[in-house]
Design a protein around this motif. Structure first.
Motif, PDB file in Angstrom:
ATOM      1  N   GLU A 181       0.757   4.014  -3.047  1.00 29.77           N
ATOM      2  CA  GLU A 181       0.437   5.440  -2.959  1.00 29.77           C
ATOM      3  C   GLU A 181       1.597   6.297  -3.450  1.00 29.77           C
ATOM      4  OE1 GLU A 181      -2.476   5.779  -2.836  1.00 29.77           O
ATOM      5  OE2 GLU A 181      -3.358   5.998  -0.861  1.00 29.77           O
TER       6      GLU A 181
ATOM      7  N   LEU B 131      -5.466  11.768 -10.100  1.00 33.08           N
ATOM      8  CA  LEU B 131      -5.218  11.721  -8.667  1.00 33.08           C
ATOM      9  C   LEU B 131      -6.515  11.463  -7.909  1.00 33.08           C
ATOM     10  CD1 LEU B 131      -2.546  12.178  -7.262  1.00 33.08           C
ATOM     11  CD2 LEU B 131      -3.348  14.423  -6.624  1.00 33.08           C
TER      12      LEU B 131
ATOM     13  N   LEU C 103      -7.638   1.098   1.717  1.00 31.93           N
ATOM     14  CA  LEU C 103      -7.113   1.238   3.079  1.00 31.93           C
ATOM     15  C   LEU C 103      -8.027   0.587   4.126  1.00 31.93           C
ATOM     16  CD1 LEU C 103      -4.977   2.354   4.971  1.00 31.93           C
ATOM     17  CD2 LEU C 103      -6.201   4.509   5.015  1.00 31.93           C
ATOM     18  N   PRO C 104      -9.350   0.889   4.111  1.00 28.76           N
ATOM     19  CA  PRO C 104     -10.202   0.204   5.096  1.00 28.76           C
ATOM     20  C   PRO C 104     -10.177  -1.310   4.929  1.00 28.76           C
ATOM     21  CG  PRO C 104     -11.520   1.571   3.638  1.00 28.76           C
ATOM     22  CD  PRO C 104     -10.113   1.917   3.384  1.00 28.76           C
TER      23      PRO C 104
ATOM     24  N   ARG D 242      -6.123  15.984 -12.314  1.00 28.36           N
ATOM     25  CA  ARG D 242      -7.096  16.004 -11.232  1.00 28.36           C
ATOM     26  C   ARG D 242      -7.908  14.706 -11.224  1.00 28.36           C
ATOM     27  NH1 ARG D 242     -10.509  21.407 -11.225  1.00 28.36           N
ATOM     28  NH2 ARG D 242      -8.549  22.458 -10.822  1.00 28.36           N
TER      29      ARG D 242
ATOM     30  N   LEU E 134       1.637   9.189  -6.410  1.00 26.21           N
ATOM     31  CA  LEU E 134       2.125  10.560  -6.258  1.00 26.21           C
ATOM     32  C   LEU E 134       3.269  10.853  -7.224  1.00 26.21           C
ATOM     33  CD1 LEU E 134       2.057  10.959  -2.396  1.00 26.21           C
ATOM     34  CD2 LEU E 134       0.454  11.855  -4.071  1.00 26.21           C
TER      35      LEU E 134
ATOM     36  N   ILE F 191      -7.651  -3.068   4.004  1.00 22.85           N
ATOM     37  CA  ILE F 191      -6.413  -3.556   4.619  1.00 22.85           C
ATOM     38  C   ILE F 191      -6.563  -3.589   6.142  1.00 22.85           C
ATOM     39  CG2 ILE F 191      -4.001  -2.983   5.034  1.00 22.85           C
ATOM     40  CD1 ILE F 191      -3.885  -1.864   2.222  1.00 22.85           C
TER      41      ILE F 191
ATOM     42  N   TYR G 207       2.108  11.583 -10.730  1.00 24.16           N
ATOM     43  CA  TYR G 207       1.275  12.774 -10.955  1.00 24.16           C
ATOM     44  C   TYR G 207       2.015  13.865 -11.739  1.00 24.16           C
ATOM     45  CZ  TYR G 207      -1.413  16.956  -9.845  1.00 24.16           C
ATOM     46  OH  TYR G 207      -2.100  18.126  -9.932  1.00 24.16           O
TER      47      TYR G 207
ATOM     48  N   PHE H 272       0.832  -1.207   0.000  1.00 25.49           N
ATOM     49  CA  PHE H 272       0.000   0.000   0.000  1.00 25.49           C
ATOM     50  C   PHE H 272       0.864   1.254   0.000  1.00 25.49           C
ATOM     51  CE2 PHE H 272      -2.478   3.278   2.269  1.00 25.49           C
ATOM     52  CZ  PHE H 272      -3.541   3.374   1.400  1.00 25.49           C
ATOM     53  N   VAL H 273       1.933   1.233   0.807  1.00 27.61           N
ATOM     54  CA  VAL H 273       2.813   2.400   0.876  1.00 27.61           C
ATOM     55  C   VAL H 273       3.377   2.710  -0.504  1.00 27.61           C
ATOM     56  CG1 VAL H 273       5.013   3.207   1.756  1.00 27.61           C
ATOM     57  CG2 VAL H 273       3.397   2.135   3.299  1.00 27.61           C
TER      58      VAL H 273
ATOM     59  N   LEU I 291      -6.628   8.223  -5.690  1.00 30.49           N
ATOM     60  CA  LEU I 291      -6.591   8.438  -4.239  1.00 30.49           C
ATOM     61  C   LEU I 291      -7.924   8.072  -3.595  1.00 30.49           C
ATOM     62  CD1 LEU I 291      -4.567  11.698  -3.599  1.00 30.49           C
ATOM     63  CD2 LEU I 291      -3.878   9.351  -3.295  1.00 30.49           C
ATOM     64  N   THR I 292      -9.018   8.450  -4.266  1.00 29.09           N
ATOM     65  CA  THR I 292     -10.326   8.154  -3.692  1.00 29.09           C
ATOM     66  C   THR I 292     -10.497   6.663  -3.482  1.00 29.09           C
ATOM     67  OG1 THR I 292     -11.214  10.015  -4.891  1.00 29.09           O
ATOM     68  CG2 THR I 292     -12.799   8.512  -3.943  1.00 29.09           C
TER      69      THR I 292
ATOM     70  N   ILE J 280      -8.063   5.385  -0.744  1.00 26.13           N
ATOM     71  CA  ILE J 280      -8.362   5.795   0.631  1.00 26.13           C
ATOM     72  C   ILE J 280      -9.715   5.255   1.076  1.00 26.13           C
ATOM     73  CG2 ILE J 280      -8.860   7.787   2.100  1.00 26.13           C
ATOM     74  CD1 ILE J 280      -6.735   9.306   0.658  1.00 26.13           C
ATOM     75  N   ALA J 281     -10.682   5.294   0.159  1.00 21.85           N
ATOM     76  CA  ALA J 281     -12.033   4.944   0.587  1.00 21.85           C
ATOM     77  C   ALA J 281     -12.267   3.431   0.631  1.00 21.85           C
ATOM     78  CB  ALA J 281     -13.057   5.602  -0.326  1.00 21.85           C
TER      79      ALA J 281
END
Lengths: 487, 498, 118
Positions: A141, A167, A179-180, A164, A145, A182, A148, A137-138, A171-172, A175-176
């Motif tokens: 991400e 990213l 990540l949860p 835009r 970045l 994981i 970009y 995951f690290v 990212l959405t 993150i949404a």
């Protein structure tokens, strides 16, 4: 050299390369030499790791422990080796190509371009080697970045809009959903390590695991599963080498690679086939394949068409990963390589056409084959590999994917694959055919090819398509060792 | 000599800045005042480190002020909950002073410099006192010391709206402090003691009275004003937005956290979790307000045109995260909340320092001023990107660590937990929107004539900003120190049974 | 009856507090706001002082033959609080002077009209 040193070297070399490129920013020749040398050394170190990687799960290499009980660590395994090999090899080729392209197209901020490119490769290798989901995951991400600035390289409004979306979607989703998923996995199982046979091992009820599967599939936005595919066409505002290596190979393959790793090492094939959520995701993947192919047919911009083709091809790999049958997983893993070589060739051609003629729309390319015969030939070869016709490598992976869907008893998905192949023919082959045969009476045309580094790069990758057809055995073995755990 | 110093460390912690504040004012000379303040800040930092080491080695430390034994005299008590806060406060004290030499020179008219530094030291002394004291009434006194001096700090801002912001904060802050006073009065009426440890012993027998319940309500509401918990946050954006940069840096990084510290201290140490979360409906109220704060704060941040206001509204949202952790009232939740208090202080400190650098160059920090900064002030923007990624919660930054722990804590709470996770994640996505809006302006828009000739901020301003940025990254890579501090703090609050 | 007269001191504190709070909220004039704040704080002082009184208690000076003293501690506490209150008032008034200089008015509405603050 020891194994630990090699692994660190493989990831750190591109990082060091990035710093050197920054220092040599004022002398383009030196800067590009540094890029090439770094690429060569990186590939070499990955190659030296190959025996270790093939011997199954190698020891874990911990380099940081950001959260108690969880570490950032590397571990070699066959799938990661495969991905690292492809990425590092194609980086060299793309570097050669970039030199021709960036100079030919007179792009600005070339130093920033090479720095970010090297960083992106380092993070890709980090993904390939990661030993657990957190590490993955690290780097996932970081890859978002670092790419970009490449996507928004032109710096105009169009690039900013594209960036835009790029990213935003990546990212959405991460993150949404990712990540949860994981964290949920961690709270259920107490570990995030990739283990042969999965980590759920009968401790979770099928509802939770099913929900997790859905979260993972959509959370890995880089796999471009519809409806979270919008970032990929948006990323096409980037210079072509970026689209070629990152958005046909490194970034998108990082996505499907992540999915494949999750299905094989987190869920495990045995658990996966029992899930109802899997069937749902299979059909979404199938729909993604067909819809993206259909959209690709409607696009006149060459890069946009290729982007949608990529979305559809990524669906193949997701499909294979979710089938979770031996043939399916083999096919998915092989398709990572096959599609990489095919699609990068196509993008190289698109870039070469742009550099030589500034043409971007397919409708402008009639008769272009006489001015750029070599480019168009390479395009033909790439197309054949994407479609899956002999004598190109794509044949094999398609074969295994179809076999896999038969094994799993999903005849409908087999149909999807066949229809999609037909669609591939319909949206790819007309380009070289019309390039060679249409618009004959527009007067004599002069031979006007792209700069030579571009041609060299195209030559290498299209040769790769052939080589993979005639010598698929090593690749197959590498892929087949996946579902057996340790080969 | 040395042993005398070591025996009186808890007193020194507060007295140093308190004593030197008037001396600083008498010095009048700008450089001398700054130098004195800076030396004091270094000493304060050393003392806080010594206290932290002492507490982590030998457990809680009790110091009887003036030799009057508790519970009659005022007790200073350092335990594993407040020791890290002392370190945080004095660290921010040093960093802000390092930053303020150049920044204050530009933003405050010359004759008032010494006044600024002495008000600043008083504010620090007050905050340190709130944290270190074990006496309920003493909390009120120190709260007013820090509040009064922070009203002064805010009113130093060049914009005339700084005055109205300070006035508004004064009115609301005084109401909050008076509520706290009423609450303390009530519990004193019921127990006859003001010592927190003693209160904790005596309160249970009178717990089931309206007076104690009213006292609890007054303390919670009063401190929520100072914490700037939604909907009592209205004073915060203008106060941080118009204050001089140095003051915004320090206040944003510490003042709301200290108020939240008081809230947590009273809830857990004085009243006890059983009363606060069992007999009183604290959890649902705080959770609803905190989740609303996350949304309202983040959404408002997106629509601001002044960077300091963006950051201030983002603070409102981030306070929501901390309160969520606190309101979960579990060991995991409380440690996540405390952890985020540290991490947010570091990240927001970094971002306000960057805003200060930009303010230094352009005398304002509107979003237009950020045009082209990616080219003209690359180092400043670099720090901004790091801090911004921290707010979003990118891996390898401090924000990721807090988010991880917060989500882990929420997972234990079933359906409510899922709603909280959804809110936390939605907040992160909104953070992407308000951070990236600024990043885009900085890197993609060409600067106009005024900003074209902008130079990089002076080195001395960049050092503190990058120090905080690197700290953000360091905590992201190796958070064992902060996580350990937060977990033992939570453990000491909840007793031995987590 | 005890509810009204027995708790007389509390009623006074409560009424004063509400009066102060009302002025604070309802008044648009900054000086009046400060007056409201003062009344509000004073009510709390009265609450404290009155709670120190013990029925039949003597002045808290040690004398022969006295058993019950009034509790002096609340008075001491409130002495501190009064000082704090004075400081707050002084600071608030100083701010109002500066606001008057900057805006030419101390009416909330006028100030809000000028630049949207308050």
């Amino acid at each position: 050299m020891s194994y630990e040193a090699l692994v660190s070297l493989a990831v750190c070399l591109p990082l060091a390369g990035a710093v050197l490129v920054w220092l040599c920013g004022n002398t383009p020749n030196l800067r590009e030499a540094v890029t090439l040398v770094t690429g060569g050394l990186t590939f070499l170190s990955v190659l030296l790791l190959l025996p270790q990687g093939l011997s199954g799960m190698s020891p874990e290499l911990v380099f940081a422990a950001p959260l108690p009980g969880l570490s950032l660590s590397f571990r070699l395994e066959p799938l990661g080796m495969l991905f690292a090999l492809i990425a590092s090899f194609l980086w060299i080729v793309t570097s050669i190509y970039s030199i021709g392209y960036m100079r030919g197209a007179k792009e600005e901020n070339q130093t920033r371009f090479y720095i970010c490119f090297a960083l992106a490769i380092a993070f890709t290798l980090g993904i390939a080697f990661s030993a657990n989901l957190l590490t993955l995951f690290v780097f996932y991400e970081l890859l978002t970045l670092s790419t970009y600035p490449l996507v928004t390289h032109k710096g105009n409004d169009e690039a900013r809009r594209g960036g835009r979306v790029y990213l935003g979607v990546l990212l959405t989703t991460s993150i949404a959903f990712f990540l949860p998923a994981i964290i949920w996995t961690y709270s259920v199982t107490g570990t995030l390590d990739f283990r042969p046979g999965g980590i759920f091992g009968g401790i979770a009820d099928s509802f939770v695991v099913g929900a997790l599967l859905i979260l993972f599939c959509f959370g890995v936005g880089k796999a471009a599963l519809m409806p979270f595919h919008r970032w990929l066409p948006s990323a096409m505002v980037a210079p072509t080498p970026v689209s070629a290596l990152l958005h046909a190979v490194a970034v998108v393959k990082a996505g499907v690679f992540t999915l494949l790793k999750i299905t094989v090492y987190i869920f495990g094939a045995d658990l996966l086939v029992l899930l109802e959520a899997r069937d749902l995701m299979l059909y979404i993947a199938g729909a993604s394949i067909l819809l993206a192919s259909i959209v690709a047919m409607t696009r006149d911009n060459l890069k946009a068409r290729l982007a949608y083709s990529t979305v559809s091809q990524l669906g193949y790999i997701t499909l294979g990963a979710l089938l979770a049958t031996p043939a399916g997983i083999t096919g998915a893993a092989m398709h990572i390589a096959m599609h990489a070589f095919g699609k990068i060739t196509l993008f190289f051609c698109a870039g070469a056409i742009y550099v030589a003629t500034k043409k971007t729309e397919i409708s402008q390319m009639e008769g272009l084959g006489r001015a750029m015969p070599f480019t168009m030939l390479a395009f033909l070869i790439g197309s054949l590999s994407i479609i899956g016709l002999p004598p190109t490598g794509g044949t094999w992976s398609k074969w295994y994917l179809m076999l896999g869907s038969l094994e799993a008893g999903h005849i409908a998905l087999m149909g999807v694959l066949m229809v999609s192949s037909l669609l591939n023919i319909a949206y790819l082959l007309p380009i070289p055919i019309r390039g060679f045969f249409a618009g004959r009476n527009e007067g004599p045309s002069i031979l006007k090819e792209a700069p030579w580094p571009c041609l060299v790069a195209m030559g290498i990758t299209s040769a790769g398509c052939f080589v993979l057809f005639f010598f698929p055995q090593p690749l197959h073995d590498l892929a087949a060792s996946l579902y057996g755990g340790t080969p | 000599m040395m042993s005398a110093i070591f025996a009186n460390l808890p007193a020194l912690q507060v007295i140093l800045p308190l004593l030197f504040a008037p001396i600083c004012f008498l010095l009048r000379k700008r450089g001398a005042a700054w130098l004195l303040a800076f030396c004091v800040s270094l000493c304060t930092f050393a003392v806080s480190i010594a206290l932290f080491m002492q507490v982590s080695a030998a457990g809680p430390l009790s110091y009887a002020m003036g030799g009057w034994d508790p519970p009659w005299g005022i007790e200073y008590r350092v335990d594993s909950f407040n020791a890290p806060f002392l370190v945080l406060l004095s660290l921010m004290f040093c960093v802000t002073l390092a930053f303020s030499y150049k920044s204050v020179e530009k933003e405050i008219v010359q004759p008032r410099h010494a006044l600024f530094y002495s008000a600043f030291m008083l504010c620090v002394a007050g905050l340190l006192g709130i944290v270190i004291t074990g006496d309920a009434f003493n909390v009120f006194v120190f709260l007013e010391i820090s509040s009064l001096s922070s009203y002064i700090l805010i009113s130093f801002g060049k914009d005339r709206r700084a005055l109205t912001a300070a006035f508004q904060y004064l009115i609301m802050g005084t109401i909050g402090a008076t509520f706290l006073l009423i609450g303390i009065g009530f519990i004193y009426m019921m127990t006859g003691t003001l010592n927190m440890a003693d209160l904790a012993v005596r309160l249970p027998s009178v717990m089931d009275t309206h007076t104690v319940r009213a006292a609890f309500a007054f303390i919670i509401v009063g401190m929520s004003i100072k914490v700037a918990l939604f909907p009592l946050h209205v004073w915060l954006p203008n106060a941080y937005g118009y204050a001089p940069s140095a003051a915004s840096v320090f206040l944003a990084a510490t003042s709301t956290k200290v108020s939240l510290y008081v809230l947590i201290r009273f809830t857990f140490t004085v009243f006890g979790a059983g009363f606060a979360f069992g007999a009183m409906p604290l959890q649902p109220i705080l959770l609803v307000l905190a989740v609303t704060a996350v949304f309202v704060g983040s959404l408002s941040a997106i629509f601001q045109t002044n960077i300091k206001h963006v950051l201030a509204y983002s603070s409102v949202a981030q306070i929501g995260y901390m309160v969520i952790g606190f309101a979960l009232a579990s060991h995991a939740g409380l440690s996540a909340g405390i952890l985020h208090m540290f991490n947010h202080a570091v990240m927001k400190g970094c971002l306000f320092l960057v805003a200060g650098c930009v303010f230094y160059r352009f005398r304002s920090a509107r979003i237009e001023d950020f045009r082209g900064l990616g080219k003209t002030m690359p180092w400043t923007m670099g720090a901004f990107v790091v801090g911004g990624l921290g707010l979003i919660g990118m891996p390898l930054t401090a924000g990721f660590v807090s988010k991880w722990y917060l989500i882990m804590a929420a997972l234990d709470h079933g359906f409510v937990g899922f709603l909280i996770i959804a809110a936390v994640l939605a907040g992160s996505l909104l953070a992407v929107a308000y951070v990236w809006r600024i990043v885009e302006v900085a890197y993609f828009q060409a600067p106009d004539e005024v900003h074209e000739n902008g130079k990089e901020a002076p080195f001395i301003l960049l050092v503190p900003a990058w120090f905080m940025a690197l700290l953000t990254l360091y905590i992201g890579i190796d958070p064992s120190l902060v996580v350990g501090a937060a977990e033992s703090a939570a453990l000491s609050l909840l007793g031995s049974t987590p | 009856m005890t509810l009204v007269f027995g708790l007389f001191n509390y009623w006074v504190a409560m009424v004063l507090m509400m009066i102060g709070f009302y002025i604070l909220i309802a008044s648009g004039n900054l000086i009046k706001k400060i007056i409201g704040l003062n009344i509000f704080q004073t009510s709390v002082f009265i609450l404290y002082i009155s709670m120190g009184k013990i029925k039949g208690g003597a002045v808290p000076i040690l004398t022969e033959g006295t058993e019950i003293y009034t509790n002096p501690l609340p008075h001491v506490l409130i002495l501190t609080a009064i000082v704090v209150g004075v400081a707050t008032t002084a600071l608030a008034l100083a701010l109002v002077v500066r606001i008057k200089e900057a805006y030419g008015s101390i009416e909330e509405d006028d100030i809000h009209e000028k630049d949207g603050s308050l």
